[in-house]
Write an enzyme that holds these catalytic residues in place. Structure first.
Site, PDB file in Angstrom:
ATOM      1  CG  HIS A  29      38.162  36.295  37.718  1.00 45.55           C
ATOM      2  ND1 HIS A  29      39.012  36.576  38.513  1.00 45.55           N
ATOM      3  CD2 HIS A  29      37.489  35.184  38.162  1.00 45.55           C
ATOM      4  CE1 HIS A  29      38.769  35.772  39.387  1.00 45.55           C
ATOM      5  NE2 HIS A  29      37.874  34.975  39.382  1.00 45.55           N
ATOM      6  CD  GLU A  30      34.026  33.765  36.754  1.00 45.43           C
ATOM      7  OE1 GLU A  30      34.120  32.454  37.166  1.00 45.43           O
ATOM      8  OE2 GLU A  30      34.245  34.516  37.878  1.00 45.43           O
ATOM      9  CG  HIS A  65      38.116  30.401  37.656  1.00 46.74           C
ATOM     10  ND1 HIS A  65      39.027  29.876  38.155  1.00 46.74           N
ATOM     11  CD2 HIS A  65      37.446  31.496  38.179  1.00 46.74           C
ATOM     12  CE1 HIS A  65      38.992  30.987  39.253  1.00 46.74           C
ATOM     13  NE2 HIS A  65      38.051  31.760  39.020  1.00 46.74           N
ATOM     14  CD  GLU A 105      38.605  32.754  42.631  1.00 50.69           C
ATOM     15  OE1 GLU A 105      38.340  33.845  42.038  1.00 50.69           O
ATOM     16  OE2 GLU A 105      38.000  32.039  42.409  1.00 50.69           O
TER      17      GLU A 105
END
Length: 653
Positions: free
Chosen positions: A173-174, A177, A257
């Site tokens: 997930h990170e 980003h 997100e």
């Protein structure tokens, strides 16, 4: 939701920046009007005014408006300057501890293994890792102005409460980003919101100051009452500013997100990993307890860091249940039906963790060993631009195998400043004879202290370079980047000077040496931290630079001048037209010309860059084989265009 490519996501990040500026401007205007209204109500008894509109254009109204805008601007500017240090400054702001690469803690080593695998597979430098030791909640975030200087911060609860699959889901997930260019806008958002909240902080100060004065004296009650009233009014404005701040966070963050959750599933091929991590947050907490900056970084984190009212409107993240259902409709019910007090499976040891498969689909090691592999077969009709910002199962398997074959002693050295510097030297010295090394070492004055030459350490990397071949050179350099980023600015400049001298000592610059210098400059110089401004939106504006790059790609991918001309003609066909002329095939491309060409091409709109990647790919993949020289061109172009490029997709054998 339609699947977006890397370049589309970059373009959307730029549009988000425009949206952020618009929302910030709107919030400043509304807050200014509210403060003006407070000023009008406070002063109308002193100097009667017909109505608010007249007062707004009076000297008092104009002065009040200018003062409010100045206060908000000053608050944002102060925080902007404070955050000039990028991700490292944000990590220190929340009290995080830099993770020691040599740490023997099993949980910390597990985190580093997962992050390094993801970094190599995605083609970005390994981010610096930080741990918030005093936070027991499950949360994480990445911060920085570019992938080359990104940091990843995780809480202690993330390390201790998540198993490897769940941790991998959070890390994926990170990394989304990082790849989606979200980090820069996240850091800017902290600075802009600091200015919006400044009015409320001034109100709190006035209220507290009036209260303290009242406890010591009862004189001048009228002025004290005015100060208290003004303080309360400004605090009310502060709450309005907080509302707008949350609204801006929600407008910018919520959709990103959901995209990051989907990207994590795409990276890991394990939807249950991230979904289970989200479910564990629902069972425990993601709220920060020990830092006073929880609200500042809320929009950056894996989940909410603070409780808030009207969460449906103002939350920076969608509800946990919505996120889990978006990942897999049946996952939430499956988790709920499990006994919450089930004994968690024993954690794997560090050795098992390093050797275990990252995914659940049972893929085996690649058939051919990395050592001695000079060509890599790739799938026919591969479009390299589709690989940008994407992590596939094959990429992860490749990264795992590469890390397993990298000796522990060499890997440990890459985590230290001295070892990382000596590795850079070894990349140049390894292909030199003893006489050439002596000649290259002559006349170097900058090589002192941590930059000094250590022949014993340099030679310790030679067996690894000989055993794993050219395939390890750039991935190991990416592993060394966290240590190289710990060099102070003077040492970074010195390293670049030393490497430049060594490369030019023999009077020629190989393609790999150029790629090495470009990579070091891109990720260690201050210029590398600045976002490239879009200055060109047509290929006609960079036709000469594009012709230089494709000339190099065509000549490097072919053996004869006739084949090079044919390859070049095919590559430029997609660009040339009535207004675009890339010119003839260049006979020679100097390192200066190539460097200047890449600088100009970096300033292209993100939506035009895929065509350049694919044109280079056409040259490289003409025979469905990739030799090391061609791969180095690919990685050089990708890195210079700010396009993370993972290992090439391997064709079925």
């Amino acid at each position: 939701m339609a699947k977006l490519g890397f370049f589309e996501r970059q373009e959307r990040a730029r549009r988000n920046t425009t949206l952020l500026v618009f929302l910030f401007t709107a919030a400043v205007l509304l807050i200014t009007l509210v403060v003006d209204l407070v000023g009008y109500l406070v002063t109308r008894n002193v100097e009667p005014t017909a109505h608010f509109g007249v007062w707004l254009t009076s000297e008092q109204g104009i002065f009040t408006s200018i003062a409010v805008v100045a206060v908000i601007g000053l608050g944002s500017l102060i925080r902007w300057i404070d955050l000039a240090g990028g991700g490292e400054r944000v990590a220190r702001m929340v009290g995080a501890r830099l993770l020691d690469p040599s740490s023997q803690d099993p949980q910390e080593r597990q985190l580093r293994n997962v992050v390094e695998e993801m970094a190599i597979a995605s083609g970005v430098p390994v981010p610096d890792l930080y741990v918030m030791d005093n936070e027991t909640a499950i949360n994480a975030f990445v911060a920085g102005y570019s992938p080359g200087e990104a940091v990843m911060v995780v809480t202690h609860g993330t390390l201790t409460q998540l198993n490897r699959d769940e941790l991998q889901g959070v890390v994926g997930h990170e990394f989304s980003h990082i790849l989606n260019s979200d980090m820069r806008i996240n850091v800017r958002l902290i600075a802009l919101l600091a200015g919006i909240l400044m009015i409320g902080q001034i109100g709190q100060f006035l209220l507290g100051s009036a209260g303290r004065r009242r406890s010591y004296s009862s004189r001048d009650n009228k002025s004290q009452g005015l100060a208290i009233g003004l303080g309360l009014a400004l605090m009310l404005v502060g709450y309005i500013g907080l509302f707008f701040g949350r609204l801006i966070q929600a407008a910018i963050s919520r959709q990103r997100e959901m995209l990051a959750d989907a990207s994590s599933v795409q990276f890991t091929r394990n939807p249950e990993g991230i979904a289970s991590a989200l479910y564990r947050i629902g069972e425990s907490s993601s709220y920060f307890q020990s830092t006073g900056h929880a609200s500042d970084v809320n929009h950056m984190c894996f989940s909410e860091t603070v409780r808030m009212r009207f969460a449906g409107w103002l939350a920076s993240h969608p509800p946990l249940e919505d996120r889990i259902n978006a990942i897999g409709p049946g996952l939430l019910a499956r988790f709920r039906n499990r006994r919450r007090d089930d004994v968690r499976q024993a954690r794997p040891t560090v050795e098992d963790d390093a050797r275990g498969s990252l995914f659940r689909d049972g893929l085996q090691d690649m058939v051919a060993p990395l050592a001695g592999r000079h060509t890599t077969p790739v799938a026919p009709h591969t479009r390299l631009s589709d690989s940008a910002g994407v992590v596939t199962t094959a990429n992860e398997e490749y990264a795992q195998q590469l890390l397993r074959q990298l000796p522990d002693n060499a890997r440990t050295l890459l985590y230290t400043r001295t070892g990382a510097v000596q590795y850079c030297y070894s990349l140049i010295f390894h292909s030199m004879s003893a006489e050439e090394r002596e000649q290259a070492l002559s006349g170097i004055r900058e090589a002192r202290g941590v930059l000094g030459f250590d022949p014993a350490l340099i030679e310790r990397f030679y067996p690894t370079l000989e055993q794993l071949g050219e395939a390890i050179r750039l991935p190991a350099l990416e592993l060394a980047m966290p240590a190289l980023r710990k060099l102070d600015p003077e040492e970074r400049r010195g390293l670049e000077k030393v490497l430049t001298h060594l490369v030019r000592a023999d009077g020629r610059v190989t393609l790999f040496e150029f790629a090495l210098l470009s990579f070091i400059h891109r990720h260690l110089s201050p210029a590398g931290r600045r976002a490239d401004k879009v200055r060109f939106r047509r290929f006609a504006d960079v036709a000469d630079s594009l012709g230089i790059l494709l000339s190099l790609a065509a000549r490097s991918a072919t053996e004869s001048p006739e084949e090079a001309q044919k390859c070049y003609t095919e590559a430029v066909a997609g660009f040339e037209g009535r207004t675009v002329d890339l010119g003839p095939l260049r006979d020679n491309v100097s390192s200066r010309a190539l460097q200047e060409a890449l600088i100009r091409l970096r300033a292209l709109s993100p939506m035009l860059k895929p065509a350049i990647i694919d044109a280079c790919g056409h040259c490289i993949l003409r025979d469905n084989q990739v030799v090391v020289r061609e791969y180095e061109i690919l990685r050089l172009v990708a890195d210079q265009l700010d396009c993370p490029m993972p290992p090439l997709p391997v064709a079925a054998v």
